[in-house]
Design a protein around this motif. Structure first.
Motif, PDB file in Angstrom:
ATOM      1  N   ALA A 106       0.296  -3.400  18.582  1.00  8.79           N
ATOM      2  CA  ALA A 106      -0.373  -4.611  18.094  1.00  8.79           C
ATOM      3  C   ALA A 106       0.061  -5.871  18.839  1.00  8.79           C
ATOM      4  N   GLY A 107       1.058  -5.765  19.681  1.00  7.54           N
ATOM      5  CA  GLY A 107       1.495  -6.926  20.441  1.00  7.54           C
ATOM      6  C   GLY A 107       1.965  -8.048  19.544  1.00  7.54           C
ATOM      7  N   GLN A 108       1.414  -9.253  19.806  1.00  7.37           N
ATOM      8  CA  GLN A 108       1.830 -10.434  19.055  1.00  7.37           C
ATOM      9  C   GLN A 108       1.434 -10.393  17.586  1.00  7.37           C
ATOM     10  N   TYR A 109       0.586  -9.451  17.214  1.00  3.04           N
ATOM     11  CA  TYR A 109       0.155  -9.338  15.806  1.00  3.04           C
ATOM     12  C   TYR A 109       0.990  -8.324  15.025  1.00  3.04           C
ATOM     13  N   ALA A 110       2.063  -7.859  15.629  1.00  2.00           N
ATOM     14  CA  ALA A 110       2.882  -6.821  15.000  1.00  2.00           C
ATOM     15  C   ALA A 110       3.401  -7.254  13.633  1.00  2.00           C
ATOM     16  N   TRP A 111       3.857  -8.486  13.525  1.00  2.00           N
ATOM     17  CA  TRP A 111       4.406  -8.939  12.235  1.00  2.00           C
ATOM     18  C   TRP A 111       3.340  -8.965  11.152  1.00  2.00           C
ATOM     19  N   ILE A 112       2.066  -9.192  11.573  1.00  2.00           N
ATOM     20  CA  ILE A 112       0.972  -9.168  10.591  1.00  2.00           C
ATOM     21  C   ILE A 112       0.761  -7.747  10.082  1.00  2.00           C
ATOM     22  N   THR A 113       0.768  -6.783  11.010  1.00  2.00           N
ATOM     23  CA  THR A 113       0.587  -5.386  10.584  1.00  2.00           C
ATOM     24  C   THR A 113       1.717  -4.947   9.652  1.00  2.00           C
ATOM     25  N   LEU A 114       2.920  -5.430   9.918  1.00  6.27           N
ATOM     26  CA  LEU A 114       4.049  -5.067   9.061  1.00  6.27           C
ATOM     27  C   LEU A 114       3.939  -5.718   7.682  1.00  6.27           C
ATOM     28  N   LEU A 115       3.344  -6.898   7.619  1.00  4.29           N
ATOM     29  CA  LEU A 115       3.089  -7.528   6.316  1.00  4.29           C
ATOM     30  C   LEU A 115       1.992  -6.782   5.556  1.00  4.29           C
ATOM     31  N   ILE A 116       0.997  -6.279   6.287  1.00  3.03           N
ATOM     32  CA  ILE A 116      -0.052  -5.469   5.636  1.00  3.03           C
ATOM     33  C   ILE A 116       0.570  -4.211   5.043  1.00  3.03           C
ATOM     34  N   VAL A 117       1.469  -3.611   5.791  1.00  9.51           N
ATOM     35  CA  VAL A 117       2.199  -2.439   5.274  1.00  9.51           C
ATOM     36  C   VAL A 117       2.933  -2.798   3.993  1.00  9.51           C
ATOM     37  N   SER A 118       3.526  -3.978   3.954  1.00  7.99           N
ATOM     38  CA  SER A 118       4.231  -4.432   2.761  1.00  7.99           C
ATOM     39  C   SER A 118       3.294  -4.526   1.567  1.00  7.99           C
ATOM     40  N   VAL A 119       2.063  -5.017   1.800  1.00  7.27           N
ATOM     41  CA  VAL A 119       1.072  -5.110   0.719  1.00  7.27           C
ATOM     42  C   VAL A 119       0.714  -3.723   0.208  1.00  7.27           C
ATOM     43  N   VAL A 120       0.488  -2.787   1.148  1.00  6.42           N
ATOM     44  CA  VAL A 120       0.160  -1.408   0.749  1.00  6.42           C
ATOM     45  C   VAL A 120       1.302  -0.813  -0.068  1.00  6.42           C
ATOM     46  N   LEU A 121       2.513  -1.055   0.381  1.00 10.10           N
ATOM     47  CA  LEU A 121       3.669  -0.517  -0.333  1.00 10.10           C
ATOM     48  C   LEU A 121       3.795  -1.137  -1.723  1.00 10.10           C
ATOM     49  N   PHE A 122       3.411  -2.393  -1.853  1.00  8.90           N
ATOM     50  CA  PHE A 122       3.432  -3.037  -3.166  1.00  8.90           C
ATOM     51  C   PHE A 122       2.474  -2.318  -4.117  1.00  8.90           C
ATOM     52  N   LEU A 123       1.311  -1.917  -3.617  1.00 10.06           N
ATOM     53  CA  LEU A 123       0.361  -1.165  -4.442  1.00 10.06           C
ATOM     54  C   LEU A 123       0.955   0.177  -4.872  1.00 10.06           C
ATOM     55  N   PHE A 124       1.689   0.807  -3.945  1.00  9.53           N
ATOM     56  CA  PHE A 124       2.268   2.119  -4.261  1.00  9.53           C
ATOM     57  C   PHE A 124       3.428   2.017  -5.241  1.00  9.53           C
ATOM     58  N   ARG A 125       4.029   0.859  -5.388  1.00 12.18           N
ATOM     59  CA  ARG A 125       5.071   0.713  -6.398  1.00 12.18           C
ATOM     60  C   ARG A 125       4.543   1.064  -7.769  1.00 12.18           C
ATOM     61  N   LYS A 126       3.388   0.542  -8.121  1.00 12.86           N
ATOM     62  CA  LYS A 126       2.782   0.816  -9.427  1.00 12.86           C
ATOM     63  C   LYS A 126       2.320   2.278  -9.519  1.00 12.86           C
ATOM     64  N   ILE A 127       1.785   2.795  -8.406  1.00 15.92           N
ATOM     65  CA  ILE A 127       1.292   4.179  -8.401  1.00 15.92           C
ATOM     66  C   ILE A 127       2.440   5.147  -8.680  1.00 15.92           C
ATOM     67  N   TYR A 128       3.525   4.984  -7.947  1.00 16.08           N
ATOM     68  CA  TYR A 128       4.699   5.837  -8.167  1.00 16.08           C
ATOM     69  C   TYR A 128       5.302   5.595  -9.549  1.00 16.08           C
ATOM     70  N   GLY A 129       5.350   4.330  -9.953  1.00 11.72           N
ATOM     71  CA  GLY A 129       5.937   3.998 -11.255  1.00 11.72           C
ATOM     72  C   GLY A 129       5.183   4.638 -12.400  1.00 11.72           C
TER      73      GLY A 129
END
Length: 588
Positions: free
Chosen positions: A37-60
């Motif tokens: 992703a080049g210079q947009y890498a930090w954005i992709t990692l933040l998107i991953v964080s959002v997805v993981l936030f959704l999975f917190r409730k799913i796993y919980g």
């Protein structure tokens, strides 16, 4: 019997065990995201964080409703078929196997920078063995090591971040904006972010681990481990990507030299060799912690599968510390064999690692949906909304598609082909175990069709032989006693067992009018009956004098030929000659 109660894991210990795995991703995921992703890498990692936030409730929700070891396997086992649950378990097992081998090998590579004479393969095997032994020693002892590694890792990253922030405060962040203004890699921003997101999802490997040993955690700890892991990933991974883009040019970051040692290079750049060495030591330790996570997680998963009779009960044996040591030894052997087969080129396992754990996350989301539909009445401490579940599944599915369709490096096999090489044999084994009754019945039918004709002949012969043996053994024998002591009677029994084929002996005592039964005789005969269980001894008292007439009368009454009747050697006072007794035999 007193039952030993095993100590449950508190929040710090449980977080450390699974946190070492997921937080170790910072060592490679930022560089990987930048590569795509080049210079947009930090954005992709933040998107991953959002997805993981959704999975917190799913796993919980799922684990809150079904607080048992097994993760996705447990979720699907209680909402769908055992085959589907086993499919998820196989993927989880492959993910743990790849994690253990890759993490151990990468840990040794980092240590190799400091100890160059160290043999990579042997040291990797030694590291895997150390953590296998540690896990066998008990989860409490494993947790202590995990906590030390986890805290040291966070402290090392904090030191590195402090040096980077100080360096940037002096030199400025102009490099970040120079990289930002470069043309989009991959031809377009959308493609760059898509592929960067797919690669960045590797950074959440380990998030599923806590669900695999939830039974070992104190009440209420599990959702806190999800929160803590989410915080670590959301802060550290995007932050390190931003730091990297602020320190180096994009072409340098995308070079091969930075792919495996990005944080070490950053540390060396802002703080010199001692920071680089600190990060190398930290990398060795936290990657070792990821190995520990694999052993703990796979132990909980396979133990649950064994309890559900998918795996042989052989694996349920525990030691005094409550560890399923046979599972751990088996997993160690599997990991070492994979290391040797790949000859240390663990990059071949990347496809297994990626596709396995992303598939497990998708299946966990599906398990959440099935739980909502089929197990509505189960109480649960929290619920994930339908929209969040569907969004999370869609996001991970996109990441899985991205990883499958990624163009491999020259001469490298595709992720999917490598994954299938390991997955197909594993799932075949599981399918065989699930259908072993059907397969065994089929095998029996084949054997019967071949051997039944022979078997029927053998049975007929067997039946006739047994009938002949029983007929021979059915013949009863008689011994006339004068009230002999047990030593004499024992000689009688020894003679009969060695020389005659029988299962029954009558010991007869003829009593005259004024005679009495010797005091100890019944007890002695009863003792001999117990000592010679193969012959049933019957003690009979006959009124009358021992003479030829009595012998003939008893022979006729019992239908026992006289030549099957025995006496001891008569004394000089015996009134009859041997030939007058009709064929009675002398045996002592």
């Amino acid at each position: 019997m007193e039952t030993k109660v095993h100590t449950k894991l508190n929040q710090l210990a449980a977080t450390a065990i699974c946190g070492n795995d997921i937080s170790s991703s910072v060592l490679y995921v930022s560089a990987l995201a930048i590569a795509f992703a080049g210079q947009y890498a930090w954005i992709t990692l933040l998107i991953v964080s959002v997805v993981l936030f959704l999975f917190r409730k799913i796993y919980g929700e799922v684990v809150g409703a079904l607080p048992l070891n097994g993760g996705a396997y447990n979720a699907l086992l209680n909402t769908t078929s055992k085959l589907m649950a086993s499919f998820a378990a196989t993927l989880t097992l492959l993910s743990y196997m790849a994690t253990a081998v890759i993490s151990a090998n990468e840990a040794i590579h980092y240590l190799h920078h400091l100890i160059t004479a160290m043999p990579i393969i042997l040291a990797t095997i030694a590291l895997l063995s150390v953590f296998a032994i540690l896990t066998i020693g008990g989860i409490k002892e494993s947790a202590v090591v995990a906590i030390v590694i986890f805290l040291f890792h966070l402290a090392s990253l904090a030191v590195l971040s402090g040096f980077i922030i100080y360096f940037l405060s002096q030199s400025g962040i102009g490099q970040f904006f120079e990289n930002w203004n470069l043309s989009a890699p991959q031809g377009s921003i959308k493609t760059a972010i898509f592929l960067g997101f797919a690669a960045s999802m590797l950074g959440v490997s380990g998030f599923e681990s806590s669900a695999n040993f939830v039974e070992e955690q104190e009440k209420g700890v599990f959702p806190k481990t999800l929160r803590n892991m989410w915080i670590v990933v959301s802060v550290i991974n995007p932050l390190m990507a931003i730091f990297a883009l602020a320190l180096f040019t994009l072409p340098v970051l995308q070079g091969q030299a930075f792919q495996n040692t990005l944080l070490t290079e950053m540390g060396s750049y802002v703080g010199g060799n001692w920071i680089a060495n600190l990060i190398s030591v930290d990398a060795f330790l936290v990657l070792s912690g990821a190995v520990l996570t694999s052993f703990v997680g796979v132990s909980g998963l396979l133990e649950r599968m064994t309890l559900d009779r998918i795996l042989p009960p052989f694996f349920l044996k525990k030691n005094s510390r409550g560890s399923s040591y046979r599972i751990i030894i088996m997993f160690l052997a599997l990991s070492i064999s994979v290391l040797l087969i790949t000859n240390g080129n663990v990059g071949l396992l990347a496809g297994v690692y990626t596709i396995s754990f992303l598939s497990v996350m998708i299946l966990f989301g599906i398990g959440n949906i099935l739980l909502k539909v089929r197990r509505k009445q189960l109480p649960r401490p929290e619920k994930a909304t339908w929209i969040s579940v569907l969004l999370a599944i869609a996001a991970v599915t996109l990441a899985l598609i991205g990883n499958i369709t990624m163009v491999p490096k020259e001469d490298a096999p595709s992720n999917l082909s490598v994954f299938l090489e390991y997955f197909i044999p594993a799932i075949i084994f599981i399918v065989v175990m699930l259908n072993r009754i059907i397969l065994l019945n089929f095998l029996l039918n084949v054997i019967h069709s071949i051997f039944d004709p022979i078997r029927s002949l053998v049975l007929r012969i067997d039946k006739r032989i047994k009938a002949t043996i029983n007929k021979i053994n059915s013949q009863e024998f008689v011994f006339f006693t004068k009230g002999d002591n047990i030593a004499t009677l024992n000689k009688v029994m020894l003679y009969i067992t060695k020389n005659e084929h029988t299962k029954k002996l009558k010991i007869v005592l003829a009593l005259g009018k004024d005679d009495v039964i010797p005091k100890n005789l019944p007890q002695e005969i009863d003792f001999l009956d117990r000592e010679y269980p193969e012959i049933k001894i019957e003690f009979i008292v006959e009124k009358g004098t021992f003479n030829p007439e009595l012998i003939k009368a008893l022979s006729k009454k019992w239908n026992i030929p006289i030549n099957f009747m025995f006496i001891g050697s008569p004394s000089d006072k015996f009134p009859y000659k041997i030939q007058e007794l009709g064929g009675v035999r002398l045996i002592i």
